[in-house]
Design an enzyme around this catalytic site. Structure first.
Site, PDB file in Angstrom:
ATOM      1  N   CYS A 160      55.168  28.894 -10.178  1.00  0.00           N
ATOM      2  CA  CYS A 160      54.834  30.309  -9.563  1.00  0.00           C
ATOM      3  C   CYS A 160      54.116  30.447  -9.306  1.00  0.00           C
ATOM      4  O   CYS A 160      54.054  31.130  -8.054  1.00  0.00           O
ATOM      5  CB  CYS A 160      56.131  31.060 -10.366  1.00  0.00           C
ATOM      6  SG  CYS A 160      54.827  31.204 -11.783  1.00  0.00           S
ATOM      7  N   HIS A 161      52.695  29.005  -9.510  1.00  0.00           N
ATOM      8  CA  HIS A 161      51.161  29.276  -8.696  1.00  0.00           C
ATOM      9  C   HIS A 161      50.645  28.357  -7.147  1.00  0.00           C
ATOM     10  O   HIS A 161      49.788  28.948  -7.150  1.00  0.00           O
ATOM     11  CB  HIS A 161      50.510  29.825  -9.441  1.00  0.00           C
ATOM     12  CG  HIS A 161      50.701  30.651 -10.680  1.00  0.00           C
ATOM     13  ND1 HIS A 161      50.328  30.394 -11.773  1.00  0.00           N
ATOM     14  CD2 HIS A 161      50.907  32.293 -10.640  1.00  0.00           C
ATOM     15  CE1 HIS A 161      49.915  31.294 -13.074  1.00  0.00           C
ATOM     16  NE2 HIS A 161      50.880  32.551 -11.764  1.00  0.00           N
TER      17      HIS A 161
END
Ligand SMILES: Cc1ncc(COP(=O)(O)O)c(C=O)c1O
Length: 490
Positions: free
Chosen positions: A433-434
Site C-alpha cells: 500500500c506504500h
C-alpha cells in the site's frame, strides 16, 4: 553458496512453485516491481492448465503445489507478505460452493441449507485458527473493514460509557481538565501500523472525532515497548490497536504482555480500554491464539494465508463481553453486526485455508524459517557481510519466520532500481500500500532506526510455504547480476 541451477519442471521439488506459462507462451524478461499486474492465482504445478487439467482433477495432499499463471516462466515470487496465491484446495471449495451452494444461506430449502452449513463450518475453522469460539467470528470483506469496525465500535462504546456515567450522575475524572465535559475518546496506535489502521486513526484525529497517540517503536528493538504504551494511556483512552507482526520487518509485537498490563489498568478505570491486534501478517506463519493473547479484537486477513480476499474479525463475545457496533445496517446477517447476504464461496475458501493452517502450521512455519534463514545465509555469502544490512534483525526481538528485509549497501542501489534490474525476482521495497511513495524510503524502516541511506536500498523478500532452496539460489544469483549491471552503469 551452491551453484544456482535452473530447475526444469520435471526436476523441481514438488513443493516448488512452478513458473510455466499456461499456454506455453515464450518468456519475456521484462522487469517488474509489484504484484499488481501479476495476480497470483494458483493451480497444481505438475499438471497445470497447459495439460488441460482443471483444479478439480487434481489430487490434493495437503501441500501447496502452487501454479501461478500469467506469471513469466522464470519469475520467482517472494512477496508473500503482500499477498498469497490460493491453495488448490481453497480453489476447489470456492468452486464447489459457486456451483452447489449458491442459495441464500437464510433460505430453508436445500441450496440455502447447504450454504449455511458451509458458513457454519468455515466459522468453526476460523475460530479454531485464532483460538476463539465460532460465535466470536464476524466475517468481513477483508482486513481494512475489520480494522475500521474495531475503531467504530470502540468510539461507540466510549460514547455509550459516557452516557451511562452521566445517567448515574457521574462526572468525568480527567487528570488535566477543569471542565466537566467528557474529553474526546483517545486511541493509541503504533507508528508502524498498516494504513488501514494508521489512516483510520488520522481521519478520526483530523475530524476531531478522537484524539490519537501514535506510540513510536523502539529504534533498538523495532517493537512497541509496553511501558511506552502504558505511559501514553489517558483516562479517555478507549482503544489500543497494535499489530501483531509488522508487514515490513516481520517484528512481533508484545501483545500478550500488553494485554496483561492493560487488564490490570482496566480494573481501576471509568472507561474500559479495548485491545485490538491486527494479526494479518502473523496468521499462517506463527501460532495466533486470541484468548491466550488476551485481546478483545483480532483481525484476520484471508489473502495473507492462501485464502481469497475475504476477512474476519475475532471479537471476544461480540455484543456481550466486548462491544461491537455495526457500521452497516441491513438484513440481519452476522447477527446484525455485519449485515449483507453472505459471500458463501469466499467464506468457504477462508474456512478451508483456516483448516489447512490448523493442520499444518508447524510444517509451514518450519519450512519458511528454514528457507528464510537459508536466503539470509546465501545473501551474506554472495555479497559479503559488510555489504548486506538486514533491516529485519533486531536484538531481542522475535520475528516472523518468512520475512527478510535487507539492503545491499552502496551508491545507486536503491531498492526500486535493484528490483527493476532483476530478471527473476518479484518482491517489493515495502508494504504494497506504500507502492506510490516514489523513491522515499519506507517510513516504517526509518521509524525502526534504519538510517535513511540504508532504508533507501531496502528490499522486502518474503518467502512462502512452497518457496524452495533452488528458488533462493536463483534469486540470490539474480540479485548479484542486477547489482553488477547497476554498478556498471554508475
Ligand atoms: C497488517 C495488515 N493489515 C491489514 C491489511 C489489509 O487487509 P485487506 O487487504 O484485506 O483489506 C493488510 C494487507 O495488506 C496488512 O498487511
Amino acid at each position: 553458496m551452491s551453484e544456482p541451477t535452473k530447475a526444469s519442471s520435471g526436476t523441481r521439488n514438488p513443493r516448488d512453485h512452478s513458473h510455466h506459462s499456461v499456454d506455453g507462451r515464450p518468456l519475456s524478461h521484462h522487469s517488474a516491481t509489484s504484484l499488481d499486474d501479476h495476480h497470483a492465482r494458483s493451480h497444481h504445478s505438475d499438471t497445470g492448465g497447459a495439460n488441460g487439467h482443471t483444479h478439480s482433477d487434481l489430487p490434493f495432499d495437503g501441500h501447496i503445489h502452487t501454479y501461478i499463471p500469467d506469471m513469466d516462466e522464470d519469475r520467482i515470487y517472494m512477496d508473500y507478505n503482500a499477498t498469497t496465491p490460493l491453495e488448490p484446495q481453497v480453489i476447489q471449495v470456492v468452486t464447489e460452493a459457486l456451483h452447489e451452494a449458491w442459495g441464500n444461506p437464510s433460505s430453508t430449502y436445500t441450496p440455502g441449507v447447504k450454504a449455511k452449513k458451509i458458513i457454519t463450518q468455515a466459522r468453526e475453522n476460523v475460530a479454531r485458527m485464532v483460538g476463539g469460539k465460532a460465535d466470536d467470528i464476524i466475517f468481513t470483506s477483508g482486513g481494512t473493514e475489520a480494522n475500521n469496525l474495531v475503531f467504530h465500535s470502540a468510539l461507540e462504546a466510549y460514547r455509550e460509557s459516557c452516557r451511562t456515567a452521566e445517567q448515574r450522575g457521574e462526572r468525568h475524572r480527567h487528570e488535566n481538565s477543569s471542565t466537566s465535559a467528557w474529553p474526546l475518546p483517545h486511541i493509541l496506535v503504533s507508528n508502524v501500523e498498516h494504513d488501514s489502521v494508521r489512516l483510520t486513526a488520522e481521519h478520526l484525529l483530523k475530524d476531531t472525532t478522537a484524539d490519537v497517540t501514535s506510540v513510536a517503536v523502539s529504534k533498538v528493538t523495532g517493537r512497541v515497548e509496553v511501558e511506552d504504551v502504558l505511559a501514553a494511556v489517558r483516562s479517555s483512552t478507549c482503544l489500543i490497536s497494535i499489530m501483531m507482526a509488522n508487514n515490513e520487518t516481520g517484528v512481533l509485537m508484545p501483545i500478550r504482555e500488553l494485554c496483561q498490563r492493560i487488564r490490570f489498568v482496566n480494573r481501576q478505570r471509568q472507561h474500559r480500554i479495548l485491545l485490538h491486534t491486527d494479526a494479518a501478517q502473523a496468521i499462517g506463519k506463527v501460532r495466533v491464539d486470541a484468548r491466550d493473547l488476551g485481546v478483545d479484537y483480532l483481525t484476520v486477513v484471508g489473502h495473507k494465508f492462501y485464502a481469497p480476499r475475504m476477512g474476519a474479525l475475532y471479537v471476544n463475545g461480540p455484543g456481550t463481553t466486548t462491544p461491537l457496533y455495526p457500521m452497516l445496517f441491513g438484513g440481519g446477517q452476522e447477527r446484525n453486526f455485519r449485515p449483507g447476504t453472505e459471500n458463501t464461496p469466499m467464506i468457504a475458501g477462508l474456512g478451508k485455508a483456516a483448516e489447512l493452517v490448523n493442520s499444518n502450521l508447524t510444517e509451514y512455519e518450519t519450512h519458511m524459517l528454514d528457507t528464510r534463514d537459508y536466503l539470509e545465509k546465501q545473501l551474506e555469502a554472495v555479497f559479503g557481510r559488510e555489504r548486506i544490512h538486514f533491516n529485519s534483525h533486531f536484538p531481542d526481538s522475535e520475528t516472523l519466520p518468512n520475512t527478510c528485509n535487507m539492503s545491499i549497501l552502496g551508491p545507486g542501489l536503491q531498492g526500486r532500481k535493484v528490483l527493476a534490474s532483476c530478471r527473476r525476482l518479484l518482491a517489493s521495497v515495502g508494504a504494497a500500500c506504500h507502492s506510490n511513495r516514489g523513491d522515499r524510503p519506507s517510513h516504517i524502516l526509518l521509524s525502526c532506526g534504519i538510517p535513511e541511506e540504508v532504508a533507501a536500498n531496502a528490499l522486502r523478500l518474503s518467502v512462502g510455504r512452497g518457496t524452495s532452496r533452488d528458488e533462493v539460489d536463483l534469486v540470490v544469483e539474480d540479485l548479484k547480476n542486477a547489482v553488477e549491471r547497476l554498478e556498471e552503469l554508475n
